[in-house]
Design a protein around this motif. Structure first.
Motif, mmCIF file in Angstrom:
data_model
loop_
_atom_site.group_PDB
_atom_site.id
_atom_site.type_symbol
_atom_site.label_atom_id
_atom_site.label_comp_id
_atom_site.label_asym_id
_atom_site.label_seq_id
_atom_site.Cartn_x
_atom_site.Cartn_y
_atom_site.Cartn_z
ATOM 1 N N LYS A 26 30.234 36.066 31.106
ATOM 2 C CA LYS A 26 31.179 36.285 30.142
ATOM 3 C C LYS A 26 32.076 36.414 30.267
ATOM 4 O O LYS A 26 33.594 35.975 29.388
ATOM 5 C CB LYS A 26 30.539 36.021 28.616
ATOM 6 C CG LYS A 26 29.122 35.254 29.402
ATOM 7 C CD LYS A 26 29.437 33.415 28.428
ATOM 8 C CE LYS A 26 28.328 33.179 28.450
ATOM 9 N NZ LYS A 26 28.797 31.472 27.739
ATOM 10 N N GLU A 27 32.041 38.321 29.963
ATOM 11 C CA GLU A 27 33.254 38.849 30.044
ATOM 12 C C GLU A 27 34.144 39.600 31.087
ATOM 13 O O GLU A 27 32.777 40.655 31.623
ATOM 14 C CB GLU A 27 32.934 40.469 28.803
ATOM 15 C CG GLU A 27 32.661 39.340 27.397
ATOM 16 C CD GLU A 27 32.471 40.653 26.401
ATOM 17 O OE1 GLU A 27 32.611 41.802 26.661
ATOM 18 O OE2 GLU A 27 32.564 39.666 24.983
ATOM 19 N N VAL A 28 34.723 39.716 31.044
ATOM 20 C CA VAL A 28 35.653 40.212 32.270
ATOM 21 C C VAL A 28 37.173 40.756 32.637
ATOM 22 O O VAL A 28 37.506 40.814 30.998
ATOM 23 C CB VAL A 28 36.236 39.254 33.825
ATOM 24 C CG1 VAL A 28 34.657 38.804 34.131
ATOM 25 C CG2 VAL A 28 37.345 38.463 33.104
ATOM 26 N N VAL A 29 37.300 41.572 32.510
ATOM 27 C CA VAL A 29 39.009 42.179 32.541
ATOM 28 C C VAL A 29 39.912 41.426 34.110
ATOM 29 O O VAL A 29 39.444 41.676 35.029
ATOM 30 C CB VAL A 29 38.978 43.926 33.033
ATOM 31 C CG1 VAL A 29 38.303 44.757 32.045
ATOM 32 C CG2 VAL A 29 38.496 44.484 34.296
ATOM 33 N N PHE A 30 41.139 41.668 33.214
ATOM 34 C CA PHE A 30 41.614 40.542 34.231
ATOM 35 C C PHE A 30 42.688 41.778 35.081
ATOM 36 O O PHE A 30 43.755 42.186 34.536
ATOM 37 C CB PHE A 30 43.324 39.798 33.412
ATOM 38 C CG PHE A 30 43.492 38.673 33.892
ATOM 39 C CD1 PHE A 30 43.219 37.468 35.496
ATOM 40 C CD2 PHE A 30 45.008 39.063 34.349
ATOM 41 C CE1 PHE A 30 43.962 37.151 35.752
ATOM 42 C CE2 PHE A 30 45.579 37.715 34.903
ATOM 43 C CZ PHE A 30 45.370 37.106 36.296
ATOM 44 N N ASP A 31 42.375 40.981 36.087
ATOM 45 C CA ASP A 31 43.169 42.249 37.309
ATOM 46 C C ASP A 31 44.518 40.880 37.877
ATOM 47 O O ASP A 31 43.988 40.342 38.944
ATOM 48 C CB ASP A 31 42.308 42.652 38.599
ATOM 49 C CG ASP A 31 43.346 43.268 39.355
ATOM 50 O OD1 ASP A 31 44.242 43.996 39.085
ATOM 51 O OD2 ASP A 31 42.149 44.372 40.732
ATOM 52 N N ARG A 32 45.551 41.240 37.644
ATOM 53 C CA ARG A 32 46.623 40.674 38.162
ATOM 54 C C ARG A 32 47.637 41.683 39.382
ATOM 55 O O ARG A 32 48.073 40.276 40.260
ATOM 56 C CB ARG A 32 47.956 40.259 37.470
ATOM 57 C CG ARG A 32 48.160 41.356 36.800
ATOM 58 C CD ARG A 32 49.399 41.415 35.794
ATOM 59 N NE ARG A 32 49.757 42.795 35.195
ATOM 60 C CZ ARG A 32 50.693 43.431 35.918
ATOM 61 N NH1 ARG A 32 51.465 43.187 36.893
ATOM 62 N NH2 ARG A 32 51.425 45.004 35.262
ATOM 63 N N GLY A 33 46.777 42.192 39.742
ATOM 64 C CA GLY A 33 47.473 42.916 41.032
ATOM 65 C C GLY A 33 48.452 43.393 40.815
ATOM 66 O O GLY A 33 49.062 44.200 39.783
ATOM 67 N N SER A 34 49.515 43.421 41.421
ATOM 68 C CA SER A 34 51.336 43.720 41.147
ATOM 69 C C SER A 34 51.604 42.309 41.181
ATOM 70 O O SER A 34 52.901 42.814 41.064
ATOM 71 C CB SER A 34 51.682 44.226 42.648
ATOM 72 O OG SER A 34 51.111 43.210 43.850
ATOM 73 N N TYR A 35 51.659 40.959 40.744
ATOM 74 C CA TYR A 35 52.123 40.004 40.413
ATOM 75 C C TYR A 35 51.862 40.010 38.805
ATOM 76 O O TYR A 35 51.370 40.574 38.028
ATOM 77 C CB TYR A 35 50.988 39.011 40.486
ATOM 78 C CG TYR A 35 50.706 38.378 41.978
ATOM 79 C CD1 TYR A 35 51.830 38.645 42.960
ATOM 80 C CD2 TYR A 35 49.428 38.930 42.407
ATOM 81 C CE1 TYR A 35 50.931 38.778 44.508
ATOM 82 C CE2 TYR A 35 48.509 38.879 43.331
ATOM 83 C CZ TYR A 35 49.252 39.203 44.467
ATOM 84 O OH TYR A 35 49.539 39.145 45.893
ATOM 85 N N LEU A 36 52.947 39.311 38.731
ATOM 86 C CA LEU A 36 53.370 39.145 37.245
ATOM 87 C C LEU A 36 52.224 38.248 36.076
ATOM 88 O O LEU A 36 52.106 37.264 36.690
ATOM 89 C CB LEU A 36 55.164 38.597 36.179
ATOM 90 C CG LEU A 36 56.089 40.160 37.329
ATOM 91 C CD1 LEU A 36 57.610 39.603 37.114
ATOM 92 C CD2 LEU A 36 55.973 41.253 37.161
ATOM 93 N N TYR A 37 52.774 38.303 34.987
ATOM 94 C CA TYR A 37 52.059 37.626 34.144
ATOM 95 C C TYR A 37 52.685 36.391 33.979
ATOM 96 O O TYR A 37 53.035 36.612 32.729
ATOM 97 C CB TYR A 37 51.138 37.793 33.337
ATOM 98 C CG TYR A 37 50.279 36.995 32.301
ATOM 99 C CD1 TYR A 37 48.703 37.262 32.849
ATOM 100 C CD2 TYR A 37 50.408 36.169 31.130
ATOM 101 C CE1 TYR A 37 47.650 36.435 31.728
ATOM 102 C CE2 TYR A 37 49.435 36.350 30.084
ATOM 103 C CZ TYR A 37 48.566 35.278 30.707
ATOM 104 O OH TYR A 37 47.395 34.823 30.356
ATOM 105 N N HIS A 38 52.944 35.735 34.703
ATOM 106 C CA HIS A 38 53.972 34.370 34.961
ATOM 107 C C HIS A 38 53.249 33.569 35.410
ATOM 108 O O HIS A 38 53.130 33.717 37.194
ATOM 109 C CB HIS A 38 54.845 35.133 35.105
ATOM 110 C CG HIS A 38 56.232 34.098 34.670
ATOM 111 N ND1 HIS A 38 56.367 33.656 34.238
ATOM 112 C CD2 HIS A 38 57.481 33.694 35.559
ATOM 113 C CE1 HIS A 38 57.301 32.520 34.457
ATOM 114 N NE2 HIS A 38 58.360 33.076 35.484
ATOM 115 N N GLY A 39 53.861 32.323 35.319
ATOM 116 C CA GLY A 39 53.765 31.174 36.418
ATOM 117 C C GLY A 39 52.524 30.762 36.697
ATOM 118 O O GLY A 39 51.082 30.567 35.770
ATOM 119 N N ARG A 40 51.925 30.431 37.872
ATOM 120 C CA ARG A 40 50.508 30.287 38.268
ATOM 121 C C ARG A 40 49.665 31.349 37.786
ATOM 122 O O ARG A 40 48.140 30.754 37.739
ATOM 123 C CB ARG A 40 50.859 30.438 40.229
ATOM 124 C CG ARG A 40 51.210 29.051 40.427
ATOM 125 C CD ARG A 40 50.606 29.290 42.738
ATOM 126 N NE ARG A 40 51.672 30.388 42.422
ATOM 127 C CZ ARG A 40 52.137 30.747 44.272
ATOM 128 N NH1 ARG A 40 50.750 30.249 44.726
ATOM 129 N NH2 ARG A 40 52.393 31.259 44.588
#
Length: 120
Positions: free
Chosen positions: A91-105
């Motif tokens: 139910k609970e996770v941590v969000f790993d966006r990698g090297s991508y900006l938190y934007h768009g897709r």
């Protein structure tokens, strides 16, 4: 001068280090975005296993007529991975966006995963 790939690698490592410190044992929702597709996995780093995954390369997503390079496909993948993760008991996770900006897709995928039942 540092190369673009080197800068992305440093950004990715810095983010993962912070996530490891703040995760509190929660699994990691890792995103990989290419120019044509998007992939996401729920990873338990303590045990070293993948609990759930989804991708625009899956047959069911491709048959729906979605391309992997738009926000609509990212939304579908976010809901799909949230459904699979909840089914696996996460139910609970941590969000790993990698090297991508938190934007768009990446942002669309995260919001769809939240709507699907994951909290982060």
């Amino acid at each position: 001068m540092a190369s673009l790939q080197g800068l992305q690698e440093r950004r990715r490592k810095r983010l993962r280090f912070q996530l490891r410190r703040k995760s509190g044992g929660r699994p990691r929702l890792s995103v990989f975005r290419s120019s044509k597709n998007i992939h996401v996995q729920v990873i338990d780093d303590a045990r070293g296993i993948t609990l759930a995954s989804a991708s625009t390369l899956e047959k069911t997503v491709r048959e729906a007529g979605k391309t992997g390079a738009d926000i609509a496909a990212a939304t579908v993948i976010g809901k799909l991975v949230a459904e699979r993760a909840v089914k696996a008991g996460v139910k609970e996770v941590v969000f790993d966006r990698g090297s991508y900006l938190y934007h768009g897709r990446v942002k669309a995928l995260a919001e769809a995963a939240r709507e699907g039942g994951l909290s982060f």
